[in-house]
Design a protein around this motif. Structure first.
Motif, short mmCIF file in Angstrom:
data_model
loop_
_atom_site.label_atom_id
_atom_site.label_comp_id
_atom_site.label_asym_id
_atom_site.label_seq_id
_atom_site.Cartn_x
_atom_site.Cartn_y
_atom_site.Cartn_z
N PHE A 1 1.03 -1.09 -0.04
CA PHE A 1 0.15 0.09 0.08
C PHE A 1 0.74 1.35 -0.05
N ASN A 2 1.33 1.91 -1.25
CA ASN A 2 2.09 2.91 -1.49
C ASN A 2 1.54 4.19 -1.67
N PRO A 3 2.46 5.27 -1.48
CA PRO A 3 1.77 6.53 -2.37
C PRO A 3 0.94 6.42 -3.74
N ASP A 4 1.65 5.80 -4.61
CA ASP A 4 1.20 5.73 -5.98
C ASP A 4 -0.20 4.96 -5.89
N PHE A 5 -0.27 3.93 -5.01
CA PHE A 5 -1.48 3.15 -5.13
C PHE A 5 -2.49 4.19 -4.59
N ILE A 6 -2.26 4.87 -3.36
CA ILE A 6 -3.02 5.55 -2.68
C ILE A 6 -3.77 6.85 -3.59
N HIS A 7 -2.85 7.39 -4.43
CA HIS A 7 -3.24 8.57 -5.26
C HIS A 7 -4.14 7.98 -6.36
N THR A 8 -3.87 6.78 -6.89
CA THR A 8 -4.63 6.15 -7.99
C THR A 8 -6.24 5.75 -7.37
N MET A 9 -6.29 5.35 -6.11
CA MET A 9 -7.41 5.00 -5.43
C MET A 9 -8.44 6.24 -5.17
N GLN A 10 -7.42 7.43 -4.78
CA GLN A 10 -8.13 8.65 -4.59
C GLN A 10 -8.88 9.05 -5.86
N TYR A 11 -8.09 8.97 -6.97
CA TYR A 11 -8.56 9.27 -8.24
C TYR A 11 -10.02 8.28 -8.63
N LEU A 12 -9.87 7.40 -8.58
CA LEU A 12 -10.84 6.25 -8.53
C LEU A 12 -12.28 6.58 -7.78
N GLN A 13 -11.85 6.90 -6.55
CA GLN A 13 -12.97 7.01 -5.62
C GLN A 13 -13.79 8.28 -6.25
N GLN A 14 -13.14 9.53 -7.04
CA GLN A 14 -13.98 10.65 -7.43
C GLN A 14 -14.95 10.19 -8.53
N MET A 15 -14.38 9.11 -9.14
CA MET A 15 -15.36 8.56 -10.31
C MET A 15 -16.33 7.44 -9.94
N LEU A 16 -16.24 6.88 -8.43
CA LEU A 16 -17.10 5.68 -8.20
C LEU A 16 -17.99 6.30 -7.11
N THR A 17 -19.21 5.71 -7.12
CA THR A 17 -20.34 5.93 -6.14
C THR A 17 -20.52 4.74 -5.18
N VAL A 20 -2.98 7.79 5.15
CA VAL A 20 -3.86 7.20 4.62
C VAL A 20 -5.26 7.67 4.53
N PRO A 21 -5.80 8.07 3.72
CA PRO A 21 -6.96 8.80 3.47
C PRO A 21 -8.05 7.79 3.50
N PHE A 22 -8.12 6.83 4.22
CA PHE A 22 -9.31 5.82 4.13
C PHE A 22 -9.57 5.26 5.47
N PRO A 23 -10.81 5.14 5.86
CA PRO A 23 -11.18 4.82 7.37
C PRO A 23 -10.56 3.26 7.55
N SER A 24 -10.04 3.22 8.78
CA SER A 24 -9.32 2.05 9.39
C SER A 24 -10.34 0.67 9.21
N ASN A 25 -11.71 1.12 9.37
CA ASN A 25 -12.66 -0.06 9.24
C ASN A 25 -13.09 -0.47 7.79
N HIS A 26 -12.36 0.08 6.96
CA HIS A 26 -12.58 -0.16 5.56
C HIS A 26 -11.13 -0.80 4.93
N MET A 27 -10.48 -1.31 5.82
CA MET A 27 -9.05 -1.78 5.59
C MET A 27 -8.63 -3.04 6.38
N TYR A 28 -8.02 -4.05 5.99
CA TYR A 28 -7.81 -5.10 6.94
C TYR A 28 -6.25 -5.32 6.56
N ILE A 29 -5.28 -5.32 7.43
CA ILE A 29 -4.09 -5.39 7.00
C ILE A 29 -3.48 -6.45 7.69
N SER A 30 -3.29 -7.64 6.95
CA SER A 30 -2.96 -8.77 7.28
C SER A 30 -2.36 -9.69 5.80
N SER A 31 -2.10 -10.92 6.16
CA SER A 31 -1.55 -11.81 4.86
C SER A 31 -2.34 -12.90 4.87
#
Length: 213
Positions: A43-59, A76-87
């Motif tokens: 989960f790196n900065p490039d991934f975050i920027h791409t997801m921010q762009y997609l979120q603007q297009m998605l509902t 990280v601009p996403f709520p922690s309860n929308h994310m699961y950090i694990s393997s």
């Protein structure tokens, strides 16, 4: 796995993507979804920027499965309860993932459609398999949920270890498994909500939910 889970539990369409390019193609084609689950090893900065762009297009709703965060101080601009950090290889990963997915997806649903088992300020949500203690929502694994549901059904009464073992496990399982699950559940509740008085134990008698909570 994720699509069949949501199709069976909710009768809706939630797809799992491992590559952002595939999601971009879906967006361009205008396919209607109820939500997407995205897994990434990094989960790196490039991934975050791409997801921010997609979120603007998605509902639709987005949930992330992340193995490692290497954002190097980037918020990280996403709520922690929308994310699961694990393997994916971690023991118990799938059970914990489904528990988190239920809580995530149930956020947008009408709370009156859910059955709950409640004592004063704690509520066990039977569909999302989550526990609410005051304002804190605690995600439960299936077995943690079954254990707490059993204790709430017999609120105020102590249930012997042998009875819990008989109802939730098979007769070949050691009673030690009950003690381990009670310990993990009490620890999880205390860490998240600060409450250590919800599950009671009396030696030689059993376990109970505190009727005075």
């Amino acid at each position: 796995m994720v699509h069949s889970f949501f199709a069976q539990e909710y009768g809706c369409k939630v797809l799992h993507f491992k590559e952002l390019e595939a999601l971009v193609d879906i967006v361009k084609e205008g396919l209607q979804l109820d939500g997407v689950v995205i897994s990434t090893p990094d989960f790196n900065p490039d991934f975050i920027h791409t997801m921010q762009y997609l979120q603007q297009m998605l509902t639709l709703r987005i949930f992330f499965i992340v193995e490692e965060i290497s954002a190097q101080g980037t918020p990280v601009p996403f709520p922690s309860n929308h994310m699961y950090i694990s393997s994916f290889e971690r023991y118990g990963f799938q059970e914990e993932l489904f528990s988190r997915l239920r809580c995530w997806f149930d956020e947008g649903l009408d709370p009156h459609t859910h059955h709950t088992r409640q004592i004063k300020d704690i509520a066990l949500h039977l569909h999302s398999k989550s526990l609410k203690v005051g304002e804190f929502v605690i995600e439960l694994t299936c077995k943690e949920f079954e254990l707490l549901e059993l204790l709430l059904e017999c609120q105020g009464q102590y249930i012997p270890t042998e009875q819990i073992l008989h109802q939730l496990w098979d007769r070949y399982t050691s009673p030690e498994i009950v003690r381990q699950y009670v310990y993990k559940l009490r620890h999880k509740i205390e860490i998240i909500s600060g409450r250590s008085d919800i599950i009671l134990f009396r030696r030689g008698i059993g376990y109970s939910v505190n009727p005075l909570i």
